[in-house]
Design an enzyme around this catalytic site. Structure first.
Site, PDB file in Angstrom:
ATOM      1  N   HIS A 138      -8.514  11.877  29.881  1.00  0.00           N
ATOM      2  CA  HIS A 138      -7.752  13.001  29.319  1.00  0.00           C
ATOM      3  C   HIS A 138      -8.615  14.183  28.875  1.00  0.00           C
ATOM      4  CE1 HIS A 138      -8.976  11.111  25.558  1.00  0.00           C
ATOM      5  NE2 HIS A 138      -8.755  12.272  24.979  1.00  0.00           N
TER       6      HIS A 138
HETATM    7  C1  UD1 Z   1      -6.594  15.425  21.348  1.00  0.00           C
HETATM    8  C2  UD1 Z   1      -7.976  15.563  20.746  1.00  0.00           C
HETATM    9  C3  UD1 Z   1      -8.936  14.615  21.443  1.00  0.00           C
HETATM   10  C4  UD1 Z   1      -8.392  13.201  21.444  1.00  0.00           C
HETATM   11  C5  UD1 Z   1      -7.013  13.195  22.034  1.00  0.00           C
HETATM   12  C6  UD1 Z   1      -6.384  11.817  22.042  1.00  0.00           C
HETATM   13  C7  UD1 Z   1      -8.563  17.812  19.940  1.00  0.00           C
HETATM   14  C8  UD1 Z   1      -9.354  19.029  20.246  1.00  0.00           C
HETATM   15  N1  UD1 Z   1      -8.505  16.910  20.923  1.00  0.00           N
HETATM   16  O1  UD1 Z   1      -6.671  15.840  22.705  1.00  0.00           O
HETATM   17  O2  UD1 Z   1     -10.176  14.633  20.778  1.00  0.00           O
HETATM   18  O3  UD1 Z   1      -9.266  12.373  22.178  1.00  0.00           O
HETATM   19  O4  UD1 Z   1      -6.182  14.070  21.269  1.00  0.00           O
HETATM   20  O5  UD1 Z   1      -5.176  11.831  22.755  1.00  0.00           O
HETATM   21  O6  UD1 Z   1      -8.045  17.683  18.867  1.00  0.00           O
HETATM   22  N2  UD1 Z   1       0.993  16.425  24.374  1.00  0.00           N
HETATM   23  C9  UD1 Z   1       2.225  15.846  24.518  1.00  0.00           C
HETATM   24  N3  UD1 Z   1       2.685  15.062  23.486  1.00  0.00           N
HETATM   25  C10 UD1 Z   1       1.972  14.826  22.361  1.00  0.00           C
HETATM   26  C11 UD1 Z   1       0.739  15.440  22.224  1.00  0.00           C
HETATM   27  C12 UD1 Z   1       0.239  16.234  23.249  1.00  0.00           C
HETATM   28  O7  UD1 Z   1       2.891  16.010  25.520  1.00  0.00           O
HETATM   29  O8  UD1 Z   1       2.475  14.103  21.475  1.00  0.00           O
HETATM   30  C13 UD1 Z   1       0.482  17.249  25.497  1.00  0.00           C
HETATM   31  C14 UD1 Z   1       0.780  18.712  25.327  1.00  0.00           C
HETATM   32  O9  UD1 Z   1       1.006  19.248  26.574  1.00  0.00           O
HETATM   33  C15 UD1 Z   1      -0.532  19.269  24.804  1.00  0.00           C
HETATM   34  C16 UD1 Z   1      -1.543  18.375  25.488  1.00  0.00           C
HETATM   35  O10 UD1 Z   1      -0.920  17.093  25.582  1.00  0.00           O
HETATM   36  O11 UD1 Z   1      -0.693  20.597  25.094  1.00  0.00           O
HETATM   37  C17 UD1 Z   1      -2.821  18.243  24.743  1.00  0.00           C
HETATM   38  O12 UD1 Z   1      -2.594  17.823  23.395  1.00  0.00           O
HETATM   39  P1  UD1 Z   1      -3.702  18.171  22.260  1.00  0.00           P
HETATM   40  O13 UD1 Z   1      -3.428  17.465  21.011  1.00  0.00           O
HETATM   41  O14 UD1 Z   1      -3.902  19.641  22.204  1.00  0.00           O
HETATM   42  O15 UD1 Z   1      -5.040  17.610  22.908  1.00  0.00           O
HETATM   43  P2  UD1 Z   1      -5.371  16.177  23.518  1.00  0.00           P
HETATM   44  O16 UD1 Z   1      -5.800  16.384  24.918  1.00  0.00           O
HETATM   45  O17 UD1 Z   1      -4.293  15.169  23.253  1.00  0.00           O
END
Ligand code: UD1
Length: 386
Positions: free
Chosen positions: A206
């Site tokens: 991811h």
């Molecule tokens: C975040 C953390 C990363 C961690 C990861 C675990 C940061 C910078 N990154 O990355 O260190 O390893 O979480 O998963 O804080 N989304 C959903 N549903 C959710 C959450 C996210 O669909 O409940 C999707 C959205 O499109 C979002 C994307 O995932 O834009 C990324 O989510 P985000 O929390 O920004 O970053 P992660 O890649 O999950």
């Protein structure tokens, strides 16, 4: 009495806070609140972990959701500042390295509220990783730096952190792993998904650096296709990666355990056996995922925490990154750093298949008692005991 705000936001925070809250609950004069920033909000990315790990419902949910780094961090800061002004805590405790960690540490520090950072001092030395920036800044702002290993202490000392602020306590993520090991062992998700014990690999992917650039993801997919000709791969797919796979048109390289798409997970009855392929499913809960890991031949990942969990479970881990902030999992654990080069990945898999996988010597203090040590230190600081 001491009032502490515990902060969580994203999936890897939940297993860490579970161990800390379990210890804090033993000290009645430790008055704590749980704030969820809402960085992760899907049931399977958040609620499922609260349920399985019996983490109390958050007292406050800031409900910030997804966004660019600046927007997400800024929104958490604005909302968390209001919470701090109202609640007037004596300490804000943050865990890990996600945007929620940094945002809340920054707010507390500007309000002169002491900050405790659990999992301090880890460094990949790669500032292109957003988590590295979060780690460095959170550590600069923290008053209590709780570390998992000697290497983390050394990083902090090199950066000029006052040694009196550094406490080597061990790994709270491993506390939760040990506390749940019998439940993890009792499950048979691998069988219900149609795999055979030790005859499949587990994949998680991811990191933006791996999934947001088509050539890089393409190289990884080529390697995975080659690996999956020898051993089926099961791939609980993160929403970010799912979106990238569609965007770049790589769907054809994957199979879905539930048919065409990762809809609600309906397992096979265990009678059938999955053939070669990269088998996607929804993000799994904590127990199911670790059950899958425990009975796998090896794991391929770009996650941080999984490098530690595979080390403790003695399962070979191939990390699809150029750097790791957790070098102890390489020097003492089962981890090998591979980047995204197809040939390196395939060569290393062949070694494992030939019986040359790494085995683990458990790092010191990864003994299930890290949270106990953290809470004892805080209780002493605030002059409160059982
Ligand atoms: C975040 C953390 C990363 C961690 C990861 C675990 C940061 C910078 N990154 O990355 O260190 O390893 O979480 O998963 O804080 N989304 C959903 N549903 C959710 C959450 C996210 O669909 O409940 C999707 C959205 O499109 C979002 C994307 O995932 O834009 C990324 O989510 P985000 O929390 O920004 O970053 P992660 O890649 O999950």
């Amino acid at each position: 009495m001491a009032k502490i705000i515990n902060v969580v936001g994203a999936r890897p925070n939940f297993m860490k806070i579970a161990a800390i809250i379990r210890e804090m609950e033993k000290i009645p004069r430790m008055d704590w609140l749980l704030v969820h920033t809402g960085q992760h909000y899907d049931v399977e990315m958040s609620d499922a972990f609260f349920r399985e790990l019996t983490i109390p419902k958050p007292d406050i949910n800031l409900e910030v959701g997804s966004g660019t780094h600046a927007r997400q961090t800024g929104q958490i800061m604005a909302a968390f500042e209001e919470v701090c002004l109202k609640e007037k805590p004596d300490l804000v405790l943050v865990v890990g390295d996600v945007n929620s960690t940094l945002a809340c540490a920054l707010v507390a520090s500007k309000l002169h509220i002491p900050v405790a950072h659990v999992e301090a001092g880890l460094r990949s030395f790669d500032r292109k990783m957003p988590e590295e920036i979060n780690r460095v800044v959170t550590d600069i702002l923290s008053n209590f730096l709780f570390t998992t290993c000697r290497e983390a202490d050394e990083n902090l000392l090199r950066e000029g952190v006052d040694p009196k602020k550094i406490f080597l306590v061990g790994d709270v993520m491993i506390d939760t792993l040990y506390a749940n090991l019998s439940r993890i062992r009792a499950m048979h998700i691998w069988r219900r998904m149609g795999f055979k014990k030790r005859e499949y690999a587990v994949l998680t992917l991811h990191r933006p650096s791996n999934v947001e650039e088509k050539p890089v993801l393409g190289e990884i997919v080529t390697a995975l296709e080659e690996v999956s000709r020898h051993l089926p791969i099961v791939f609980p797919i993160h929403p970010r990666t799912s979106a990238a796979v569609r965007r770049f048109g790589f769907q054809g390289s994957f199979k879905f355990i539930d048919g065409d798409d990762p809809g609600p997970l309906r397992y096979s009855d265990g009678g059938s056996s999955r053939g070669p392929g990269i088998w996607c499913c929804h993000p799994l809960g904590y127990l199911e995922f670790l059950n899958l890991v425990l009975h796998s031949r090896f794991v391929m990942t770009d996650s941080g925490g999984i490098q530690e969990e595979t080390t403790v479970l003695d399962i070979p881990c191939l990390t699809l990154r150029e750097t790791t902030e957790r070098p102890v999992t390489i020097s003492q654990g089962t981890n090998t750093l591979l980047g995204h080069d197809t040939r390196r990945i395939v060569a290393e898999v062949k070694k494992i298949m030939g019986g040359e996988g790494k085995h683990c010597k458990r790092p010191p203090l990864w003994d299930g008692k890290a949270a106990e040590r953290i809470v004892a230190i805080l209780a002493k600081e605030f002059n409160i005991s059982h």
